[in-house]
Design a protein around this motif. Structure first.
Motif, short mmCIF file in Angstrom:
data_model
loop_
_atom_site.label_atom_id
_atom_site.label_comp_id
_atom_site.label_asym_id
_atom_site.label_seq_id
_atom_site.Cartn_x
_atom_site.Cartn_y
_atom_site.Cartn_z
N LEU A 140 0.86 -1.32 -0.01
CA LEU A 140 0.00 -0.07 -0.04
C LEU A 140 0.86 1.22 -0.08
O LEU A 140 0.87 2.26 -0.95
N VAL A 141 1.85 1.50 1.05
CA VAL A 141 2.55 2.74 1.02
C VAL A 141 3.16 2.86 -0.05
O VAL A 141 3.43 4.00 -0.84
N PRO A 142 4.18 1.79 -0.50
CA PRO A 142 5.09 2.00 -1.74
C PRO A 142 4.33 2.23 -2.99
O PRO A 142 4.75 3.13 -3.88
N ALA A 143 3.24 1.63 -3.16
CA ALA A 143 2.26 2.13 -4.30
C ALA A 143 1.79 3.46 -4.32
O ALA A 143 2.00 4.08 -5.48
N LEU A 144 1.45 4.02 -3.02
CA LEU A 144 0.90 5.33 -3.12
C LEU A 144 2.05 6.37 -3.32
O LEU A 144 1.96 7.19 -4.03
N LEU A 145 3.12 5.88 -2.77
CA LEU A 145 4.53 6.71 -3.17
C LEU A 145 5.01 6.72 -4.52
O LEU A 145 5.08 7.94 -5.11
N ALA A 146 4.77 5.80 -5.20
CA ALA A 146 5.19 5.84 -6.48
C ALA A 146 4.22 6.28 -7.34
O ALA A 146 4.71 7.10 -8.27
N GLY A 147 2.83 6.19 -7.17
CA GLY A 147 1.64 6.92 -7.87
C GLY A 147 2.01 8.45 -7.85
O GLY A 147 2.16 9.39 -8.74
N ALA A 148 2.08 8.89 -6.32
CA ALA A 148 2.50 10.41 -6.21
C ALA A 148 3.55 10.78 -6.63
O ALA A 148 3.70 12.08 -7.41
N ALA A 149 4.72 10.05 -6.82
CA ALA A 149 5.87 10.39 -7.54
C ALA A 149 5.87 10.78 -8.80
O ALA A 149 6.35 11.53 -9.18
N SER A 150 4.88 9.99 -9.62
CA SER A 150 4.83 9.94 -11.05
C SER A 150 4.22 11.47 -11.43
O SER A 150 4.61 12.10 -12.43
N ALA A 151 3.34 11.91 -10.53
CA ALA A 151 2.46 13.03 -10.72
C ALA A 151 3.59 14.12 -10.44
O ALA A 151 3.55 15.47 -11.05
N ILE A 152 4.06 14.08 -9.19
CA ILE A 152 5.17 15.13 -8.77
C ILE A 152 6.16 15.37 -9.74
O ILE A 152 6.59 16.51 -10.01
N TYR A 153 6.79 14.15 -10.29
CA TYR A 153 7.96 14.40 -11.26
C TYR A 153 7.23 15.19 -12.53
O TYR A 153 8.07 16.02 -13.06
N TRP A 154 6.06 14.84 -12.97
CA TRP A 154 5.45 15.58 -14.15
C TRP A 154 5.36 17.12 -13.94
O TRP A 154 5.86 17.69 -14.80
N VAL A 166 5.01 10.97 -19.43
CA VAL A 166 5.18 9.73 -19.74
C VAL A 166 5.12 8.97 -18.48
O VAL A 166 4.34 8.05 -18.18
N PRO A 167 5.88 8.90 -17.40
CA PRO A 167 5.68 8.21 -16.15
C PRO A 167 4.39 8.32 -15.81
O PRO A 167 3.85 7.18 -15.13
N TYR A 168 3.57 9.28 -15.52
CA TYR A 168 2.23 9.69 -14.83
C TYR A 168 1.44 8.64 -16.00
O TYR A 168 0.39 7.81 -15.41
#
Length: 259
Positions: A140-154, A166-168
Motif C-alpha cells: 500500500l504505502v510503496p504504491a501510493l508513493l510511486a503513484g504520487a511520485a509520477s505526478a510530482i515528477y511530471w 510519460v511516467p504518469y
C-alpha cells in the motif's frame, strides 16, 4: 499461482522500464482546451466543474460503507486500502473542480495527484482480496508513493521547462491493465468479485467520453463528453462501494495471509 505472479512481476518491471526509458513528452497545451466553456451561476466552465460533485458523493458514500461495522472484512486492516481509495475519490472532487475552474498545468497537478492515490490504493485492495492480505497491505504505502511520485515528477519537469508526462501515463495505464489481470486470473475471497468488471466498463465509457468531448457536445449542445466522463468515473467508484456493501466472505475460502 507462482507462474501468474511471475507474469505480474515481469509486467511491473517492464512498466518501470518504460517510465524511465520512453522518450520524454510534455503535456500538450491543447489538453486544457475543453469543449464546454459555458459559465453559469458565476462559475466558469460550470458543467465541467459541478459534475465533480459526483466524485464527492461517491467518495463520501464509499467511506461510509468502508467504516460501517457491518461491512464484511475478514481482517480490520483490509479497510485501509478501500478507505484510501474512496479518500482519493473524494480529493479528486476537489482537485478536478479546482482544475476546471481555470485549466492549466499547475491546477492539473491537483487533479492528477488524488487520482494516483485512488488507483494505487485500488491495486493494493485487489491484492488483498485476491492474492495475499499481508502482501497487499505491505504494497500500500510503496504504491501510493510511486503513484504520487509520477505526478510530482511530471509537474516538476513542466516547471523546469522540459515536461515529461510519460511516467504518469505509464502509472495510469499500468494500474488499469494490472487490475484487469487480477480480475481475470485470480478469484476474490469474497462474493461479488465480478462487480469489478463493471468498474472497467465505466472506465472505458469515461475514456470514450473524454476522447469525444466535442462530438458529444455537438449532438445537442446540452452536455460535453468531459462532463459525462466525470459522471462515468464516479459511477465506477459507486459500483465498488455497492460491491463492498453487499459482499460476503466465501464459505470455506482459505484466508490468504501470505503468497
Amino acid at each position: 499461482m507462482a507462474k501468474r505472479t511471475g507474469y505480474v512481476i515481469a509486467f511491473t518491471l517492464l512498466s518501470i522500464a518504460a517510465a524511465f526509458l520512453l522518450p520524454a513528452m510534455p503535456q500538450p497545451a491543447a489538453y486544457h482546451d475543453f469543449a464546454d466553456r459555458r459559465a453559469g451561476f458565476g462559475i466558469e466552465n460550470v458543467l465541467d466543474v459541478v459534475s465533480n460533485g459526483a466524485f464527492l458523493l461517491a467518495g463520501i458514500a464509499g467511506l461510509v460503507v468502508v467504516l460501517r461495522p457491518r461491512t464484511r472484512f475478514e481482517f480490520a486492516v483490509e479497510r485501509w486500502p478501500y478507505g484510501l481509495f474512496f479518500l482519493g475519490v473524494l480529493l479528486t472532487a476537489a482537485g478536478s473542480a479546482y482544475y476546471h475552474l481555470a485549466p492549466d498545468n499547475e491546477r492539473l497537478f491537483w487533479d492528477r495527484l488524488p487520482i494516483t492515490i485512488a488507483l494505487m490504493a485500488l491495486i493494493s485492495a485487489q491484492v488483498v482480496d485476491r492474492v495475499s492480505v499481508r502482501a497487499g497491505i505491505a504494497l500500500l504505502v510503496p504504491a501510493l508513493l510511486a503513484g504520487a511520485a509520477s505526478a510530482i515528477y511530471w509537474i516538476a519537469t513542466e516547471r523546469a521547462g522540459a515536461g515529461n508526462v510519460v511516467p504518469y501515463a505509464v502509472v495510469q495505464g499500468y494500474a488499469v491493465v494490472i487490475l484487469l489481470v487480477f480480475a481475470l486470473a485470480l478469484p476474490s475471497r469474497y462474493t461479488r468479485g465480478s462487480d469489478v468488471y463493471w468498474v472497467f466498463a465505466a472506465y472505458v465509457i469515461a475514456k470514450l467520453m473524454e476522447h469525444f468531448d466535442r462530438e458529444v457536445l455537438a449532438l445537442g449542445h446540452l452536455v460535453s463528453g468531459h462532463t459525462l466522463k466525470h459522471l462515468a468515473a464516479a459511477a465506477a467508484a459507486l459500483v465498488l462501494g455497492r460491491m463492498l456493501y453487499r459482499r460476503a466472505l466465501i464459505t470455506g475460502e482459505r484466508t490468504r495471509l501470505v503468497g
